[in-house]
Enzyme design. Structure first.
Site, PDB file in Angstrom:
ATOM      1  N   GLU A 260      63.273  74.693  56.433  1.00 14.85           N
ATOM      2  CA  GLU A 260      63.380  75.857  57.314  1.00 14.85           C
ATOM      3  C   GLU A 260      64.734  75.915  58.021  1.00 14.85           C
ATOM      4  OE1 GLU A 260      63.011  79.187  59.366  1.00 14.85           O
ATOM      5  OE2 GLU A 260      61.523  78.542  57.885  1.00 14.85           O
ATOM      6  N   THR A 304      62.683  84.292  55.830  1.00 14.38           N
ATOM      7  CA  THR A 304      61.904  83.316  55.065  1.00 14.38           C
ATOM      8  C   THR A 304      61.110  83.981  53.950  1.00 14.38           C
ATOM      9  OG1 THR A 304      61.718  81.770  56.917  1.00 14.38           O
ATOM     10  CG2 THR A 304      60.049  81.616  55.198  1.00 14.38           C
ATOM     11  N   HIS A 421      63.077  75.475  63.316  1.00 20.05           N
ATOM     12  CA  HIS A 421      63.078  76.934  63.468  1.00 20.05           C
ATOM     13  C   HIS A 421      63.582  77.285  64.866  1.00 20.05           C
ATOM     14  CE1 HIS A 421      61.776  81.101  63.576  1.00 20.05           C
ATOM     15  NE2 HIS A 421      61.326  81.025  62.337  1.00 20.05           N
ATOM     16  N   ASP A 480      66.119  77.913  53.295  1.00 17.21           N
ATOM     17  CA  ASP A 480      65.727  79.304  53.058  1.00 17.21           C
ATOM     18  C   ASP A 480      66.739  80.316  53.592  1.00 17.21           C
ATOM     19  OD1 ASP A 480      65.068  78.624  55.691  1.00 17.21           O
ATOM     20  OD2 ASP A 480      63.351  79.984  55.761  1.00 17.21           O
ATOM     21  N   HIS A 481      67.356  80.011  54.737  1.00 16.26           N
ATOM     22  CA  HIS A 481      68.322  80.950  55.314  1.00 16.26           C
ATOM     23  C   HIS A 481      69.109  80.240  56.409  1.00 16.26           C
ATOM     24  CE1 HIS A 481      65.677  81.346  58.804  1.00 16.26           C
ATOM     25  NE2 HIS A 481      64.679  81.601  57.978  1.00 16.26           N
TER      26      HIS A 481
END
Length: 735
Positions: A260, A304, A421, A480-481
């Site tokens: 994440e 996500t 996150h 993911d990003h």
């Protein structure tokens, strides 16, 4: 105001309207607090939640004020009140069964209606539901007995319009408050829980209806001919696999670890001389791992969910919002779980410690063909075990073992972590890494949660090796990003050895790199790969490793290992990167130096114009494919379209146990291969929660609860009800 004056006020039309609004507001707030788990935190969110039922309720009920005749006016207001009450009641029933909110498609019988508000669902009614229905009865009795008198004086249109206008203003104010606390609330729509928390049931339903109408309009005009240009592009764009690696992972498990918000710059980075991610660094630099240093995230607003969509389907996310949220409930997909199952005999599962409704996963995964989805309901949700967005990563990996070991091999399993996150908060008990020293706390803490994630992955890898899964599994890790947004990058610059005063869009784009690593059993000639690529390229790469030809499927990426791989990386905003240049709008940057190319040569100009046209074209084709749901018109040779009704995720653990019982000696699960014993003892974790709120008996109880909760439902369909009891006893034995 004394009781007499209150009664006199209620006996006016505006007074009756006010009574209905207040009553509906009260019971809506009670439902929010008693039945819905909206995750409300802090005074601000409670304030927004308290006011959100008011505006839409007043707006809807005020319709009756425009009716001049007395009885029809009161009937109109009362019927709207009853209809709104019915929506609230059915939402409660649906939420109790599915931990999600009814969409327009559910209400009108599309998609999930077969398992939606069935007759058996009314067994979910509880005594406290009198809160929802009791006032309707009391108001009706008040009207019938004339305790509430009808006001024969019509309301002037100007007065009615003033009340409606005030309601619209209040609604706009409510939306602004929601957007302040959750930016892009309406455009990203990542969780229906958030929409209800900030805007209320009515606004959510209307908004969902508008989205549904827009999508249906686009789809109603579509036909198979719209696929021609798409098929031509993907066919011409296809890259043949590298013969040396095609099928290198055939028949092996595939384990996907979703890191994440994890950016590439964290790899090999040292903060004050200390490695942030020592274990991931060791993987990245190992010859046993194929690691890609020029791999970019390509997400849009869906973040996500966009990353998941690209990895699972080989198509891009949408230019606005989340494809999962906007289209995923009803779209036809040719996703990785279905392809691997049909062509390689793979079972499949997702492990995620957040609510299944987040990013609409519980509706999208059935369409992708995922057989199992272990969401938050399958894990011990003690508050001490949770981070901002769900179960802490060390606990997710550890507590998933009891499910993972029951999957039939080969399996395709995805683990979605959440601890790293934004805003990157972690309790002190789990923290042993120093924060950075910038003026932005989210940047400072980013290194702390990244270090925690690194430790969690290391523990999981140790388990995979000790259990024997490591040598029998293709293992994929990817970020993911981005974790640090463009607006914060100038504060990050100093830590990266750059100047904030010269920071540019080029630097922002380079930070869109995320890790992508592949462990392939038997392959020891990996190392760091130089080729450029992105998330859109993952699916064809993975399928080719599994020995599956991807050419017949509609996918916009190409195999990263192919000599024919297209190294142009398209971003959702039409910008792109090639091995030599980064193009942002009309500005060309030279990779490496970051210098602006003010006078490109004719050849460079022509090359980049062609690349720009290609990027725009493929994004447009992907949007057309998804917005029009065109895959319903295309079935590849040998592929069977997914029937989402086969998956409901209500009692997946029980189903896995039943599969083992049915297969007996033919069962290939790790549990069966281990002579029907758990491998949980092979898992070594230093998570402090395992000694307190998440000890073995506590986290296993979550699995037992899932079986018991669904026992009656399953007994109806089981030929032998004793199988349910025996399954429960097996869970006890596994403790």
């Amino acid at each position: 105001m004394n009781l007499k004056k209150i009664r006199e006020f209620i006996n006016t039309r505006i007074g009756f309207l006010s009574l209905l609004v207040v009553l509906f507001w009260i019971k809506t707030i009670l439902v929010y607090l008693i039945d819905f788990h909206l995750g409300v935190k802090g005074i601000y969110q409670y304030f927004v939640m308290l006011i959100n039922p008011f505006a839409t309720t007043l707006l809807l009920f005020s319709i009756g004020l425009y009716v001049k005749r007395t009885l029809p006016s009161y009937i109109t207001m009362f019927l709207i009140y009853v209809a709104n009450t019915a929506l609230l009641l059915f939402s409660v029933i649906y939420y109790r069964e599915f931990t999600d909110f009814m969409t327009i498609n559910v209400i009108f019988g599309y998609s999930a209606v077969s398992q939606g508000l069935s007759g058996s669902s009314f067994a979910l009614l509880k005594p406290e539901d009198v809160i929802i229905l009791g006032d309707v009865v009391l108001v009706l009795l008040g009207l019938l007995t004339k305790l509430i008198k009808l006001d024969k004086r019509p309301i002037k249109k100007k007065s009615a319009a003033a009340i409606s206008s005030f309601a619209i203003f209040a609604l706009m104010f409510n939306i602004v408050l929601g957007e302040i606390d959750r930016p892009q609330l309406l455009t990203r729509t990542f969780d229906r829980n958030y929409l209800v928390k900030y805007l209320g049931i009515d606004t959510f339903t209307v908004y969902d209806g508008l989205k549904t109408a827009k999508n249906n309009q686009a789809r109603s005009r579509a036909d198979g001919a719209d696929l021609n240009n798409i098929l031509q592009y993907t066919s011409n764009h296809y890259a043949k696999p590298d013969p040396k690696l095609f099928g290198a992972g055939k028949g092996k498990n595939i384990i996907v670890i979703h890191l994440e918000s994890f950016q590439q710059f964290l790899i090999n980075y040292k903060l004050d001389g200390k490695e942030v991610t020592p274990f991931l660094n060791s993987l990245y630099n190992s010859k046993d791992m194929y690691s890609f240093e020029n791999f970019f995230n390509q997400v849009g607003q869906g973040k996500t969910s966009d990353a998941e969509n690209m990895l699972e389907t080989g198509t891009f996310g949408l230019p606005q919002g989340s494809l999962f949220s906007a289209l995923g409930t009803d779209n036809t997909f040719e996703g990785a779980p279905a392809i691997l199952n049909q062509e390689g005999g793979y079972s499949s599962a997702v492990f995620h410690g957040n609510n299944g409704s987040f990013w609409n996963r519980n509706s999208v995964y059935p369409n992708l063909g995922y057989q199992n989805f272990f969401d938050a309901s399958y894990f011990n949700q003690d508050s001490n075990n949770l981070s901002e967005y769900g179960l802490k990563d060390k606990l997710l990996f550890h507590d998933s073992v009891k499910y993972l070991e029951r999957l039939q091999q080969p399996f395709y399993a995805k683990f979605i972590t959440v601890s790293n996150h934004f805003p990157y908060n972690l309790d002190k008990e789990n923290t042993d890494f120093p924060t950075a020293d910038t003026s932005d706390n989210s940047i400072n803490n980013y290194f702390v949660t990244a270090h925690y994630l690194d430790q969690a992955v290391e523990e999981f890898f140790d388990y995979l090796k000790s259990s024997g899964l490591y040598d029998n599994s293709v293992i994929m890790l990817y970020g993911d990003h981005y974790g640090i947004s463009d607006t914060r990058n100038v504060k990050l610059a100093k830590l990266l050895g750059k100047s904030s005063s010269t920071w540019s869009d080029y630097d922002n784009t380079q930070l869109q790199r995320v890790p992508f690593m592949l462990h392939i059993p038997g392959e020891h000639d990996g190392g760091v790969q130089k080729q450029y690529g992105g998330e859109i390229d993952v699916l064809p790469t993975l399928l080719h490793l599994a020995g599956i030809d991807s050419s017949k499927y509609i996918q916009f990426g190409t195999d990263l290992f192919s000599p024919e791989h297209d190294q142009t990386v398209a971003f959702r905003n039409d910008n792109f990167v090639t091995p030599n240049y980064t193009v942002i709008g009309n500005t060309i940057y030279q990779n490496g130096t970051g210098d602006v190319v003010t006078h490109p040569s004719a050849d460079v100009k022509k090359e980049l114009q062609e690349k720009s046209s290609q990027v725009t074209h493929e994004l447009s084709l992907s949007d057309s494919l998804n917005n029009k749901n065109l895959l319903r018109f295309y079935v590849p040779n040998g592929f069977t379209p997914v029937n989402p009704k086969e998956y409901d995720y209500q009692n997946d653990f029980y189903k896995l146990i039943q599969t083992e019982k049915k297969l007996q000696q033919r069962s290939t699960s790790l549990w069966s291969r281990n002579q029907d014993h758990s491998t949980i003892d092979d898992y070594d974790s230093d998570a402090p929660e395992l000694k307190k709120t998440d000890d073995n008996s506590a986290n296993v109880s979550s699995a037992k609860k899932k079986i018991k909760t669904n026992k009656n439902k399953d007994v109806k369909n089981a030929k032998d009800s004793s199988s349910v009891k025996s399954s429960a006893s097996e869970v006890n034995a596994s403790e």
